[in-house]
Design an enzyme around this catalytic site. Sequence first.
Site, mmCIF file in Angstrom:
data_model
loop_
_atom_site.group_PDB
_atom_site.id
_atom_site.type_symbol
_atom_site.label_atom_id
_atom_site.label_comp_id
_atom_site.label_asym_id
_atom_site.label_seq_id
_atom_site.Cartn_x
_atom_site.Cartn_y
_atom_site.Cartn_z
ATOM 1 N N ASP A 407 0.858 -1.182 0.000
ATOM 2 C CA ASP A 407 0.000 0.000 0.000
ATOM 3 C C ASP A 407 0.898 1.237 0.000
ATOM 4 O O ASP A 407 2.100 1.142 0.237
ATOM 5 C CB ASP A 407 -0.899 -0.034 1.228
ATOM 6 C CG ASP A 407 -1.823 1.171 1.299
ATOM 7 O OD1 ASP A 407 -2.335 1.588 0.239
ATOM 8 O OD2 ASP A 407 -2.016 1.693 2.402
ATOM 9 N N LYS A 408 0.317 2.403 -0.282
ATOM 10 C CA LYS A 408 1.109 3.625 -0.285
ATOM 11 C C LYS A 408 0.897 4.435 0.990
ATOM 12 O O LYS A 408 1.813 4.646 1.775
ATOM 13 C CB LYS A 408 0.763 4.495 -1.503
ATOM 14 C CG LYS A 408 1.622 5.759 -1.594
ATOM 15 C CD LYS A 408 1.170 6.681 -2.694
ATOM 16 C CE LYS A 408 -0.094 7.427 -2.340
ATOM 17 N NZ LYS A 408 0.108 8.426 -1.257
ATOM 18 N N PHE A 696 -18.970 8.341 4.329
ATOM 19 C CA PHE A 696 -18.023 8.025 3.260
ATOM 20 C C PHE A 696 -17.993 6.531 3.010
ATOM 21 O O PHE A 696 -18.103 5.722 3.934
ATOM 22 C CB PHE A 696 -16.624 8.508 3.643
ATOM 23 C CG PHE A 696 -15.562 8.136 2.645
ATOM 24 C CD1 PHE A 696 -15.307 8.942 1.548
ATOM 25 C CD2 PHE A 696 -14.826 6.970 2.792
ATOM 26 C CE1 PHE A 696 -14.339 8.599 0.627
ATOM 27 C CE2 PHE A 696 -13.856 6.613 1.882
ATOM 28 C CZ PHE A 696 -13.618 7.435 0.796
ATOM 29 N N LYS A 720 -17.679 16.560 0.476
ATOM 30 C CA LYS A 720 -16.246 16.496 0.204
ATOM 31 C C LYS A 720 -15.918 15.098 -0.298
ATOM 32 O O LYS A 720 -16.618 14.123 0.018
ATOM 33 C CB LYS A 720 -15.419 16.803 1.449
ATOM 34 C CG LYS A 720 -15.368 15.667 2.447
ATOM 35 C CD LYS A 720 -14.349 15.910 3.543
ATOM 36 C CE LYS A 720 -14.315 14.709 4.488
ATOM 37 N NZ LYS A 720 -13.359 14.888 5.583
ATOM 38 N N ASP A 846 -5.078 6.093 -4.189
ATOM 39 C CA ASP A 846 -4.890 7.493 -4.558
ATOM 40 C C ASP A 846 -5.030 7.688 -6.061
ATOM 41 O O ASP A 846 -4.921 6.740 -6.853
ATOM 42 C CB ASP A 846 -3.506 7.977 -4.105
ATOM 43 C CG ASP A 846 -3.506 8.340 -2.633
ATOM 44 O OD1 ASP A 846 -4.590 8.344 -2.029
ATOM 45 O OD2 ASP A 846 -2.425 8.586 -2.086
ATOM 46 N N LYS A 942 -7.150 -5.075 -5.085
ATOM 47 C CA LYS A 942 -5.849 -5.399 -4.510
ATOM 48 C C LYS A 942 -5.731 -6.900 -4.241
ATOM 49 O O LYS A 942 -4.708 -7.532 -4.557
ATOM 50 C CB LYS A 942 -5.633 -4.619 -3.204
ATOM 51 C CG LYS A 942 -5.502 -3.116 -3.363
ATOM 52 C CD LYS A 942 -5.265 -2.463 -2.011
ATOM 53 C CE LYS A 942 -5.101 -0.958 -2.130
ATOM 54 N NZ LYS A 942 -4.833 -0.323 -0.822
ATOM 55 N N ASP A 962 -1.332 -0.956 6.064
ATOM 56 C CA ASP A 962 -1.559 -0.447 7.417
ATOM 57 C C ASP A 962 -3.015 -0.210 7.754
ATOM 58 O O ASP A 962 -3.341 0.103 8.895
ATOM 59 C CB ASP A 962 -0.807 0.877 7.609
ATOM 60 C CG ASP A 962 -1.483 2.028 6.886
ATOM 61 O OD1 ASP A 962 -1.863 1.854 5.703
ATOM 62 O OD2 ASP A 962 -1.647 3.093 7.494
#
Length: 1297
Positions: A407-408, A696, A720, A846, A942, A962
């Site tokens: 993951d990033k 969300f 948002k 992302d 993933k 994480d």
Amino acid sequence: MTWTSWCCWTKWRDSSESERKLVSNLPYEGLKPKNQPNRRYAGNAIKTTKYSFWSFIPMNLYEQFHRWANLYFVGIAVLNFVPAVNAFQPQVALIPICIILSLTAIKDAWEDFRRYQSDRQLNGMTCLIYSRSQRSFVERRWKDVRVGDFVRVLSNEIIPADILLLHTSDPNGVCHMETANLDGETNLKQRKVVPGFSSTNSSFEPLNFSSIVVCEKPNDDLNHFNGFLEEDRRKTGFGIENLLLRGCTVRNTADASGIVVYAGHETKSMLNNNRLRYKRSKLEKKMNTEVLFCVLLLICMCLIVAVGHAIWLQTFSSVPIYFVPNSDGTFTSAVLSGVFMFLTMIILLQVMIPISLYLSIELVKMGQVFFITQDADLYDEEKDTRVQCRALNITEDLGQIQYIFSDKTGTLTENKMVFRRCTIMGTEFPHEENAMRLAFLAGEMDTDEEVIYQQNRRPPLFSLEEAQDGPEGANAHLPGHSSLHGSRVTAGAPSSRAFSSPLETEVIPDHTLVQLMEEEEAKPYLDFFLAMAICNTVVVSTETARRQRANERRNSSISWSPLECLEVLFGRGTCFQRLSMSLTRNRGSLSEPIHMDPTDSPVYDVPTFSGSVQGPDEGVNSPSNCRATTGRVQAGSSSVAPEEVCYEAQSPDEAALVHAAKAYGFTLLERTPDHVTVRLPSGKVLEFKVLDVLSFDSIRRRMSIIVRHPRSKEIIMYTKGADSGIMERLQNTFEDRRRVKSQSRDVAIKTQTDLDMYAKDGLRTLCFAKKVVSEQAYMAWQVKRQEAMSAISKKEELLMDTADDMENNLTLLGATGIEDRLQENVPETIQALREAGIQVWVLTGDKLETAVNIAYSCKLLDQRDLVFTFNMENKGACKTMLNGILQELLRNGSLESEASIGLVIDGRSLSMLLDDDLQMQFVQLCTRCRSVLCCRATPLQKSRVVTLLRRRLKVMTLAIGDGANDVNMIQAADVGVGISGQEGMQAVMASDFAISRFKHLKKLLLVHGHWCYTRLANMIIYFFYKNVAYVNLLFWYQFFCGFSGTAMIDYWFMIFFNLIFTSSPPIMFGIMDREVSAYMLLQLPELYKRGQHAGGYRRSTFWIAILDAFYQSLVCFFVPYWTYAGSDIDIFTLGIPMNTVSLFTIILHLAIEIKSWTVVHWVIMVGSVIVYFVVSLVFSALCVSCNPPSDPYWLVQEQVADPMFYLVCILTTVVALLPRYTLHALRGTLVPSDHLKARQKDQLPPHHRDRWLREYRSLKELCASFPSMSSSTVPQDTTQSPSTPTAPLSSSTRVQN
């Protein structure tokens, strides 16, 4: 409701599979259990034990006999009781298997006893249950709680069951819950009372509750819960926000009450309490194949003896007198005797199957895990955490990893979000001063940090608000409960508040934006910052310990104030004069309170937290009594109004946005389920009524809050989310420009341009929008929303449909850019993993531009790489590009050697490439790529990527992440690694290993992985060799005893040989041997490649060891046999030197294989020999007739006194080990392995070794710059000078057998 009607729908409930119905137990209090309405549901008592006192022995034996090895050896022992085939005394044959079964049973009994103690303690904890007879809450034990009971939980108490919240002491119907015991998250979660039960005008009366609770069946989903209350055909829906979960802790709420819906093993926490997953390592799977080969070898040897025995019997013309007849006086035929002899030899040679190997492997892995967890380099001082090994049986898989999927956010980056810049209505504000502050602050914080918890708050670095010690909160005790509270077990102090370091919370406003806001409070800016302040799930609190970061060098005399730092950075610029005046005004003692001028703007007395009543155990000095002041940048005034609030955010993004809004004066003061309070820069306070919150989710990629404006009374929705989730929902901005105002279109286009710029800079982007909703539209939508909330089946889909209906025709307000910095040493770690032959993939959610920027920063992608980007709208274009790239690579074969290939894929293209018709081409392309970066990937994607590569390429995979969105990926890989970061512990709890930093992966794999694999592989090979070498002594003797199954070694010595004499050295070898030091393994990552190709455990290595065992057994048998040939010694006297030289040979064989000697090695190796002689002498002196009719008495003493015994031992051992020693010497001299070269260089003086490493790295970089040189020969060491690079590793690492 009558009892008859209750029984009618109870029968219907039993047949239902999707719902649970329950009612209050109070009307039926005192009835027998069979008359209780909720009797069919599980009680709250917990039982995690596997055995009872009476069932332990049969159940434990039943479990142990599931292991085929135990069953095999029990069968051999039982077979030995048959007189026709027995080889030893039947009782003696049971000793080895009984010892192993007993040791395992003792271990299982101890573990189960500990579980019993834990269950007893947990079930005995007390709580408050409502009693109809006493008309109050009374103290009962947890195990007495039942579904349908009403339970009250006080502040800081642990929740005993899953409770539907019906009442709290908070006037807004809010209860705060800490879920750290459940998912590891330290931030508080808000739970609210079911609609209709939040009135606090009167006390809660459970006797008045007459509704039927209808909810879903028990499940392990911690994030979803559906149901409704039904009364008079009126349904009131509820969800996970109304459920208190067992094991969590109530915080900041004096008391909370509700009805139990799930109890005991049906609670969500218990359903998630899975034991550690059992994984079989790749090495263990290969080892089982070798065990099968040993079985076949054993059968062949027994067949040879059986046939030889039958032939030997047929050589007699008459029956010899020493043959014992059967009971009827007849003799057994030669063929039948051969069959009996086959079974006898199975008993005699049973040690060929290494029963102790499995136990030894478990002990070795326990030792390996201990050394991994005790590694100081893998200890994170800041978080005070060590590496965790949650799967104890796959440590060796760490040394065979070929693909890493990472993951990033939070894995490669810190996941500490820092507000950097924003764009509002098409105007971009770069916040250059804040960027310079962050650069300076990052430099100051480069040293090691630690998290401290302090009661007296210190001023934060670079804060725009000065510190003030708030008034000490008084303890509020609930009358009548103090004694009960003191007798119950409560949770500890609240956990630390996340996302609260100065780097994350302090923001210097952009002076241009501040001036625009001072000139006029323009509505676009107001809406933008209001959206930042209220469109989130941040909880406002004052009861959580203040977390600060402190530099380890606390004794430094240099202390930078915010003003001094700003002066150092950019002097006394005019744009900061007003800010400097504000800071200078309060540069006095920070311990003194700030006195406000009464002529300043009015300060409203707004409560910082409604209903935050301290529990009886909370004192003034409790860590939870901290005060974190907040302030505002006030237009037209330099004063700062203090306000005591703390923010509890569920994600670092939300924390960064709320603190950024606060820096501009839009301070979030209070949040309840019904309203949100915000202070404006002018000092005015706005209280928005919350109508609904659209949470969300990863599919919509946005969240919304619907509020009623306190001034205009309009219904406004603030939204948002990611740009992909917002831009497509605007007023058709990019679809039909003719129907849209030019201003709105220009704002969207400019904002998109700014978003692209943010993404290229590596910033995480979020868009903000609003929508004014008419009363009629809202009322119509609310009806659909309530229907969806009351649904049980397909509730999530219905709620998502209603959210999509509302979130359209949005008006864009602006966007933000948030920086998530790389963790320490991430580029170096990725570079080292690549040099080790590991392919590194990054799978992130992302957007593409942000992920690409981070990929270049962490050296996943290089500027010289040839990067292909898949960002297609349709499958046809994706397939065309995929086939085109493959054809070009096949046509131009030199393309791959001239340039490294990188692959960047977005989420839509990834879903197409994972289709069945494109999977093969996709995998083929990935194998030719140096780097792969998947953007906008969902958790399911993933997982599918990891599974695809693991199954198609048959490679060893590792996934690291994480967050909760990485759990699927972690579980799909062969080895899962979780990072205990900022997003809770879901990834850690689903992983096999847990670390705190990505950089720790380097040593975990390259050092510990390499060690664990090579140690265990060598130990397993040695174990097979040892057993075959010893058993063959008995096999060779059969050729000289008529294949009669006679043993020349006393059976007690055969038992002691494996259980005592040779048990410790291989275990020590598997735990402590080091082929190459940790320093050299880190400096030369290429050494890791041998494990990827199974270089330490090959089929050829196994058979070479078996052949060597046959040779050594021949020598150990025939040298003593020929020495004593023609003498009058008995068979046990002949067996003693054979047994002794076999021990010497096996021990010294291991000494040749050991690469690093320590004191422990010497003690165990020498100790094994000493123990052998001591036990042998004692046994021979005491055992007069231990194995009748033989008499081993004093035989060892006689052999020890004979000089010929020592000559035989020395000569035999030398001859047996000479070929292996010679082979090692020749291979080390003529064709040394890379690991041997590295070990030799490690023995040089440190300065010579380091100089050689520098020169070797320079040579390797030169070869990488010119691909044609990579295939050239390695420079030879002609001078053998320590300073000359001999290049122990070629460009393609050789693999050692």
